[in-house]
Design a protein around this motif. Structure first.
Motif, PDB file in Angstrom:
ATOM      1  N   ASP A  59       0.834  -1.208   0.000  1.00  0.00           N
ATOM      2  CA  ASP A  59       0.000   0.000   0.000  1.00  0.00           C
ATOM      3  C   ASP A  59       0.864   1.251   0.000  1.00  0.00           C
ATOM      4  OD1 ASP A  59      -2.307  -1.527   0.049  1.00  0.00           O
ATOM      5  OD2 ASP A  59      -2.746  -1.147   2.161  1.00  0.00           O
ATOM      6  N   GLU A  60       1.888   1.256   0.844  1.00  0.00           N
ATOM      7  CA  GLU A  60       2.744   2.437   0.976  1.00  0.00           C
ATOM      8  C   GLU A  60       3.466   2.767  -0.323  1.00  0.00           C
ATOM      9  OE1 GLU A  60       6.380   4.137   3.768  1.00  0.00           O
ATOM     10  OE2 GLU A  60       5.381   2.269   4.330  1.00  0.00           O
ATOM     11  N   TYR A  61       3.908   1.743  -1.052  1.00  0.00           N
ATOM     12  CA  TYR A  61       4.722   1.985  -2.245  1.00  0.00           C
ATOM     13  C   TYR A  61       4.006   1.697  -3.560  1.00  0.00           C
ATOM     14  CZ  TYR A  61       8.338   2.491   1.215  1.00  0.00           C
ATOM     15  OH  TYR A  61       9.063   2.912   2.300  1.00  0.00           O
ATOM     16  N   GLY A  62       2.739   1.278  -3.493  1.00  0.00           N
ATOM     17  CA  GLY A  62       1.966   1.091  -4.718  1.00  0.00           C
ATOM     18  C   GLY A  62       2.363  -0.110  -5.551  1.00  0.00           C
ATOM     19  N   ILE A  63       2.809  -1.163  -4.893  1.00  0.00           N
ATOM     20  CA  ILE A  63       3.178  -2.408  -5.584  1.00  0.00           C
ATOM     21  C   ILE A  63       2.145  -3.472  -5.205  1.00  0.00           C
ATOM     22  CG2 ILE A  63       4.936  -4.205  -5.825  1.00  0.00           C
ATOM     23  CD1 ILE A  63       5.868  -1.571  -6.993  1.00  0.00           C
ATOM     24  N   GLU A  64       1.673  -4.219  -6.187  1.00  0.00           N
ATOM     25  CA  GLU A  64       0.660  -5.251  -5.944  1.00  0.00           C
ATOM     26  C   GLU A  64       1.150  -6.268  -4.907  1.00  0.00           C
ATOM     27  OE1 GLU A  64      -1.811  -8.635  -8.474  1.00  0.00           O
ATOM     28  OE2 GLU A  64      -0.038  -7.701  -9.347  1.00  0.00           O
ATOM     29  N   SER A  65       0.319  -6.529  -3.912  1.00  0.00           N
ATOM     30  CA  SER A  65       0.683  -7.465  -2.840  1.00  0.00           C
ATOM     31  C   SER A  65       1.016  -8.853  -3.365  1.00  0.00           C
ATOM     32  CB  SER A  65      -0.456  -7.564  -1.815  1.00  0.00           C
ATOM     33  OG  SER A  65      -0.678  -6.335  -1.181  1.00  0.00           O
ATOM     34  N   ALA A  66       0.248  -9.334  -4.339  1.00  0.00           N
ATOM     35  CA  ALA A  66       0.511 -10.673  -4.890  1.00  0.00           C
ATOM     36  C   ALA A  66       1.879 -10.722  -5.577  1.00  0.00           C
ATOM     37  CB  ALA A  66      -0.588 -11.082  -5.862  1.00  0.00           C
ATOM     38  N   LEU A  67       2.298  -9.617  -6.182  1.00  0.00           N
ATOM     39  CA  LEU A  67       3.624  -9.566  -6.804  1.00  0.00           C
ATOM     40  C   LEU A  67       4.709  -9.632  -5.734  1.00  0.00           C
ATOM     41  CD1 LEU A  67       5.362  -9.252  -9.375  1.00  0.00           C
ATOM     42  CD2 LEU A  67       5.284  -6.777  -8.975  1.00  0.00           C
ATOM     43  N   VAL A  68       4.517  -8.928  -4.635  1.00  0.00           N
ATOM     44  CA  VAL A  68       5.494  -8.970  -3.534  1.00  0.00           C
ATOM     45  C   VAL A  68       5.595 -10.391  -2.987  1.00  0.00           C
ATOM     46  CG1 VAL A  68       6.073  -8.103  -1.234  1.00  0.00           C
ATOM     47  CG2 VAL A  68       5.142  -6.537  -2.962  1.00  0.00           C
ATOM     48  N   ALA A  69       4.452 -11.028  -2.762  1.00  0.00           N
ATOM     49  CA  ALA A  69       4.467 -12.412  -2.276  1.00  0.00           C
ATOM     50  C   ALA A  69       5.189 -13.323  -3.269  1.00  0.00           C
ATOM     51  CB  ALA A  69       3.046 -12.907  -2.036  1.00  0.00           C
ATOM     52  N   ALA A  70       4.998 -13.074  -4.554  1.00  0.00           N
ATOM     53  CA  ALA A  70       5.660 -13.888  -5.593  1.00  0.00           C
ATOM     54  C   ALA A  70       7.168 -13.686  -5.570  1.00  0.00           C
ATOM     55  CB  ALA A  70       5.097 -13.548  -6.965  1.00  0.00           C
ATOM     56  N   VAL A  71       7.622 -12.444  -5.382  1.00  0.00           N
ATOM     57  CA  VAL A  71       9.063 -12.192  -5.292  1.00  0.00           C
ATOM     58  C   VAL A  71       9.628 -12.904  -4.070  1.00  0.00           C
ATOM     59  CG1 VAL A  71      10.830 -10.417  -4.895  1.00  0.00           C
ATOM     60  CG2 VAL A  71       9.023 -10.025  -6.588  1.00  0.00           C
ATOM     61  N   ILE A  72       8.930 -12.801  -2.938  1.00  0.00           N
ATOM     62  CA  ILE A  72       9.407 -13.480  -1.724  1.00  0.00           C
ATOM     63  C   ILE A  72       9.461 -14.992  -1.944  1.00  0.00           C
ATOM     64  CG2 ILE A  72       8.848 -14.018   0.685  1.00  0.00           C
ATOM     65  CD1 ILE A  72       7.678 -11.149   0.891  1.00  0.00           C
ATOM     66  N   HIS A  73       8.400 -15.549  -2.521  1.00  0.00           N
ATOM     67  CA  HIS A  73       8.375 -16.990  -2.772  1.00  0.00           C
ATOM     68  C   HIS A  73       9.530 -17.403  -3.679  1.00  0.00           C
ATOM     69  CE1 HIS A  73       7.089 -20.745  -4.730  1.00  0.00           C
ATOM     70  NE2 HIS A  73       6.506 -21.001  -3.572  1.00  0.00           N
ATOM     71  N   THR A  74       9.764 -16.634  -4.732  1.00  0.00           N
ATOM     72  CA  THR A  74      10.806 -16.974  -5.696  1.00  0.00           C
ATOM     73  C   THR A  74      12.200 -16.787  -5.099  1.00  0.00           C
ATOM     74  OG1 THR A  74       9.314 -16.323  -7.480  1.00  0.00           O
ATOM     75  CG2 THR A  74      11.651 -16.514  -8.038  1.00  0.00           C
ATOM     76  N   TYR A 125      12.359  -1.001  -2.922  1.00  0.00           N
ATOM     77  CA  TYR A 125      13.270  -1.200  -4.054  1.00  0.00           C
ATOM     78  C   TYR A 125      12.496  -1.559  -5.323  1.00  0.00           C
ATOM     79  CZ  TYR A 125      17.563  -2.571  -6.484  1.00  0.00           C
ATOM     80  OH  TYR A 125      18.604  -2.671  -7.381  1.00  0.00           O
ATOM     81  N   LEU A 126      11.463  -2.397  -5.209  1.00  0.00           N
ATOM     82  CA  LEU A 126      10.631  -2.704  -6.373  1.00  0.00           C
ATOM     83  C   LEU A 126       9.988  -1.427  -6.923  1.00  0.00           C
ATOM     84  CD1 LEU A 126       8.909  -6.023  -5.226  1.00  0.00           C
ATOM     85  CD2 LEU A 126      10.539  -5.773  -7.120  1.00  0.00           C
ATOM     86  N   ASP A 127       9.494  -0.578  -6.031  1.00  0.00           N
ATOM     87  CA  ASP A 127       8.896   0.690  -6.454  1.00  0.00           C
ATOM     88  C   ASP A 127       9.937   1.573  -7.150  1.00  0.00           C
ATOM     89  OD1 ASP A 127       6.839   2.780  -6.538  1.00  0.00           O
ATOM     90  OD2 ASP A 127       8.009   3.745  -4.952  1.00  0.00           O
ATOM     91  N   HIS A 128      11.130   1.644  -6.572  1.00  0.00           N
ATOM     92  CA  HIS A 128      12.228   2.406  -7.170  1.00  0.00           C
ATOM     93  C   HIS A 128      12.530   1.887  -8.582  1.00  0.00           C
ATOM     94  CE1 HIS A 128      16.257   4.118  -7.701  1.00  0.00           C
ATOM     95  NE2 HIS A 128      16.683   2.876  -7.925  1.00  0.00           N
ATOM     96  N   LEU A 129      12.591   0.576  -8.727  1.00  0.00           N
ATOM     97  CA  LEU A 129      12.887  -0.015 -10.032  1.00  0.00           C
ATOM     98  C   LEU A 129      11.746   0.205 -11.019  1.00  0.00           C
ATOM     99  CD1 LEU A 129      14.546  -3.345  -8.840  1.00  0.00           C
ATOM    100  CD2 LEU A 129      15.715  -1.338  -9.819  1.00  0.00           C
ATOM    101  N   GLU A 130      10.526   0.118 -10.523  1.00  0.00           N
ATOM    102  CA  GLU A 130       9.377   0.367 -11.395  1.00  0.00           C
ATOM    103  C   GLU A 130       9.425   1.798 -11.937  1.00  0.00           C
ATOM    104  OE1 GLU A 130       4.797  -0.871 -11.163  1.00  0.00           O
ATOM    105  OE2 GLU A 130       5.356   0.625  -9.655  1.00  0.00           O
ATOM    106  N   ASP A 131       9.737   2.753 -11.073  1.00  0.00           N
ATOM    107  CA  ASP A 131       9.881   4.145 -11.521  1.00  0.00           C
ATOM    108  C   ASP A 131      11.046   4.291 -12.498  1.00  0.00           C
ATOM    109  OD1 ASP A 131       7.750   4.856  -9.903  1.00  0.00           O
ATOM    110  OD2 ASP A 131       8.996   5.758  -8.336  1.00  0.00           O
TER     111      ASP A 131
END
Length: 197
Positions: A59-74, A125-131
């Motif tokens: 929510d704070e950085y505007g990245i989809e929660s499911a994507l964050v969970a996927a990065v953590i899982h991977t 960092y994902l938000d930074h990279l997305e930008d």
């Protein structure tokens, strides 16, 4: 005797209908059970921990929660003590230099190996990279995996096509894996990981 046989005919029809109804109900129950077992199996393959922290950082950085969970899982399969050969630590596999840079740029403080801080830093960092890569999810994920300098180098080649040309097989596979895993998490838990508020 013939009269008895004819008088049983309506009962036989009723018995056939009742037996067919019982069979349909049994099949529906078996299907529901199978679906429930499949859902349970998929959830064991795609576990979800730290969902409050993931949702908050997302929510704070505007990245989809499911994507964050996927990065953590991977990255770590949700193992908070994971450590790679490249000295990346924690759920989101952050290396010490990157953690220092993130802390300096974002103001996030604390031990980057601790799950809450690791997730906050990883999502920042994902938000930074997305930008940095103008919203390109493929470039964002490629840079998360192989580094900004590497992706910037690829982009120097005018013929580079991110959909086809990720030159590192490991990174190309990583991008595909994260995106497929995101889809699995979104299907199982919702894109916001089952938010109830």
């Amino acid at each position: 005797m013939r009269g008895t046989k004819n008088s049983l005919r309506p009962y036989r029809s009723w018995l056939v209908v009742a037996a067919a109804s019982v069979l349909v109900v049994a099949l529906l129950l078996a299907l529901a059970l199978t679906s429930s077992v499949q859902d349970g199996l998929r959830r064991s393959l795609y576990p979800l921990n730290h969902e409050q922290t993931i949702r908050s950082a997302s929510d704070e950085y505007g990245i989809e929660s499911a994507l964050v969970a996927a990065v953590i899982h991977t990255e770590s399969e949700f193992d908070p003590d994971a450590r790679s050969d490249q000295n990346a630590y924690g759920l989101m596999q952050i290396v010490p230099d990157t953690a220092r840079n993130i802390s300096r740029q974002s103001g996030i403080e604390g031990d980057y190996r601790e799950p809450r801080v690791n997730i906050q830093m990883g999502v920042w960092y994902l938000d930074h990279l997305e930008d940095r890569y103008a919203g390109s999810e493929r470039l964002m994920l490629a840079a998360y995996n192989s580094g900004e300098g590497t992706v910037d180098g690829w982009l120097q080649d005018e013929s580079f096509n991110v959909r086809q040309d990720i030159p590192y097989p490991e990174t190309a596979s990583y991008v595909v894996d994260v995106r497929e895993t995101r889809d699995a998490y979104a299907e199982l838990y919702g894109s916001d990981l089952g938010r109830t508020d």
